[in-house]
Design a protein around this motif. Structure first.
Motif, short mmCIF file in Angstrom:
data_model
loop_
_atom_site.label_atom_id
_atom_site.label_comp_id
_atom_site.label_asym_id
_atom_site.label_seq_id
_atom_site.Cartn_x
_atom_site.Cartn_y
_atom_site.Cartn_z
N LEU A 7 0.67 -1.53 0.10
CA LEU A 7 -0.25 -0.10 0.12
C LEU A 7 0.49 1.39 -0.37
O LEU A 7 1.79 1.33 0.91
CB LEU A 7 -1.35 0.39 1.23
N THR A 8 0.42 1.85 -1.49
CA THR A 8 1.02 3.30 -1.12
C THR A 8 0.09 4.82 -0.81
O THR A 8 -0.95 5.03 -1.44
CB THR A 8 2.57 3.81 -2.00
N ILE A 9 0.57 5.30 0.35
CA ILE A 9 -0.77 7.01 0.16
C ILE A 9 -0.33 8.16 0.28
O ILE A 9 1.13 7.91 0.61
CB ILE A 9 -0.82 7.15 2.50
N ILE A 10 -0.60 8.73 -1.27
CA ILE A 10 0.00 9.41 -1.73
C ILE A 10 -0.69 10.84 -1.29
O ILE A 10 -2.06 11.05 -1.58
CB ILE A 10 -0.45 9.24 -3.18
N GLY A 11 -0.27 11.76 -0.78
CA GLY A 11 -0.79 12.97 -0.64
C GLY A 11 -0.92 14.15 -1.51
O GLY A 11 0.13 14.30 -2.23
N LEU A 12 -2.68 13.68 -2.35
CA LEU A 12 -2.33 14.43 -3.94
C LEU A 12 -2.76 15.99 -3.63
O LEU A 12 -4.22 16.48 -2.82
CB LEU A 12 -3.66 13.36 -4.60
N GLY A 13 -2.18 16.65 -3.89
CA GLY A 13 -2.74 18.51 -4.56
C GLY A 13 -3.71 18.80 -5.46
O GLY A 13 -4.51 17.83 -6.11
N GLU A 14 -4.44 19.93 -5.11
CA GLU A 14 -5.12 19.82 -5.72
C GLU A 14 -4.82 20.36 -7.94
O GLU A 14 -5.27 20.64 -9.18
CB GLU A 14 -6.22 21.75 -6.06
N ASP A 15 -3.40 20.26 -7.82
CA ASP A 15 -2.69 20.39 -9.54
C ASP A 15 -2.92 18.67 -10.06
O ASP A 15 -2.24 18.43 -10.85
CB ASP A 15 -1.51 21.03 -9.16
N GLY A 16 -3.23 17.68 -9.17
CA GLY A 16 -2.67 16.33 -9.73
C GLY A 16 -1.43 15.84 -9.44
O GLY A 16 -0.92 16.38 -8.82
N PRO A 17 -1.03 15.05 -10.14
CA PRO A 17 -0.20 14.29 -10.99
C PRO A 17 1.09 15.17 -10.58
O PRO A 17 2.59 14.77 -10.51
CB PRO A 17 0.10 13.63 -11.33
N ALA A 18 0.88 16.72 -11.54
CA ALA A 18 1.87 17.58 -11.56
C ALA A 18 2.81 17.95 -10.65
O ALA A 18 3.75 18.26 -10.43
CB ALA A 18 1.32 18.94 -11.87
N GLY A 19 1.77 18.36 -9.04
CA GLY A 19 3.37 18.16 -8.09
C GLY A 19 3.11 17.11 -7.42
O GLY A 19 3.94 17.59 -5.95
N LEU A 20 3.31 15.94 -7.89
CA LEU A 20 3.87 14.64 -6.96
C LEU A 20 5.43 14.91 -7.01
O LEU A 20 5.97 14.91 -8.29
CB LEU A 20 3.21 13.64 -7.28
#
Length: 397
Positions: A7-20
């Protein structure tokens, strides 16, 4: 070498994958399944199987656990471990089963827009909690950032601040921070009902107004509590809480809760504290819950029952206060608690006082007699009116 976490928990911002970060992108690309609310799923490209997180949230946890061992990504907002869903999920897993990549938290983004120091700002996640949790923090010049459920909750916030006398507070509504839909609106709290805000939303509050701040020391004025006369009066309450000596992360049993004043002030001392109040009268159980919610400590657990029978299966305490229902059976039950448990018992009647004297002679501890007198009018002059004396026994098992 141990296997990679499933399991990977990712905090996603409103800019989507661009901010990862790169590690987050790699985990997303390699996942067999992505679980997230619909809003988050709409921000990522098609690829892996997508499962929309259901409501209520607990159902989603069950679905996630059913995928144990299969590469899965869970998307959450911002930092999943700051008023987020991360802890709710990971408490079911071993440490080597998961990894997490947090994004920018809503609080960090809000502080960056406002120039507020986070270390001096109260941060509260109220998207699923009552607005009354604000009450202990409402004092002029206090800065607060709260996350809220939706636009309706923003309106409710304005109403709550007006009702508590802080309608003049300056508010900044921030929607979809960090994304293309970001919008920032500044309004006084009294005008929050005039706007329409969309999820995700947070509000920064600079508290202003003539409302009554909640004191931050033990011994609140009695009129902070609704009661039927059964209340530990302010001076006695202050001395009792001093004897109980709350320490971070401790749990209290408040036996014979009355209006709940002792347990409520225990909880107000520190957010990490917890408490259970045991009260035999149903009407007072409702009163305790109402007082706890009103003063922002709705986390108080209230048990309807009489001690010692009602003490079975409760979370073990670090400290115990007995304000009513004292009996030899109750004393015997409390003696069986673990070593180190602190006991504080107040007695008013001669019979209860005699029991405390006998117990002190047998177990040790400290006895103290508290006598309070208040000045009252006697014709055109004043005199002292004494309250019933209180005998207090305190002891560490």
């Amino acid at each position: 070498m141990s296997e990679a976490p499933w399991l990977t928990i990712i905090g996603l911002g409103e800019d989507g994958p661009a901010g990862l970060c790169n590690a987050s992108r790699d985990a997303l690309a390699q996942a067999a399944c992505v679980m997230a609310p619909a809003r988050h799923l709409s921000l990522i490209p098609d690829g892996a199987e997508q499962i929309e997180w259901p409501v209520p949230f607990a159902q989603g946890v069950d679905l996630l656990m059913a995928r144990r061992g299969q590469p899965t990504v869970m998307l959450a907002s911002g930092d999943p471990f700051w008023f987020g869903a991360g802890t709710t999920v990971t408490r079911h897993l071993a440490r080597d089963e998961w990894q997490a990549f947090p994004g920018h938290s809503t609080f960090s983004l809000a502080a960056a827009r406002l120039g507020w120091p986070l270390e001096a700002t109260v941060c509260l996640g109220l998207h699923a909690k009552p607005l009354s949790r604000l009450r202990p923090h409402l004092a002029p010049s206090q800065r607060i950032i709260v996350t809220l459920r939706d636009g309706d909750a923003v309106v409710e916030l304005g109403t709550y601040l007006e009702q508590t006398g802080f309608g003049a507070s300056h508010c900044v509504i921030m929607e979809a921070l960090g994304g293309p839909r970001e919008r920032v609106t500044e309004l006084p709290a009294a005008d929050l009902s005039d706007g329409v805000a969309s999820h995700p939303v947070c509000v920064a509050i600079e508290v202003r107004g003539e409302g009554r701040p909640l004191p931050r020391v033990s011994g609140l004025a009695d009129d902070w509590f609704a009661h039927d006369g059964q209340i530990t009066k302010r001076p006695i309450r202050a001395m009792t809480l001093s004897a109980l000596a709350p320490r971070a992360s401790e749990h209290l049993w408040d036996i014979g809760g009355g209006c709940g004043s002792i347990a409520i002030e225990w909880l107000l001392a520190c957010p990490s504290l917890s408490a259970t109040t045991i009260e035999p009268r149903a009407d007072r159980v409702a009163l305790i819950s109402a007082n706890a919610t009103h003063l922002g400590v709705d986390r108080l657990s209230v048990v309807h029952g009489a001690a010692p029978a009602a003490l079975e299966n409760l979370t073990p305490p670090d400290a115990v206060f007995v304000g009513g229902g004292l009996s030899p059976e109750l004393i015997h039950s409390l003696e069986t608690l673990p070593a180190g448990t602190r006991l504080v018992i107040n007695a008013v009647t001669l019979e209860s006082e005699a029991l405390l004297v006998q117990t002190c002679n047998r177990l040790g501890g400290e006895l103290m007699r508290m006598e309070i007198a208040n000045a009252v009018p006697i014709g055109p002059k004043q005199g002292w009116r004494a309250s019933f004396p209180i005998t207090q026994w305190s002891h560490t098992l």
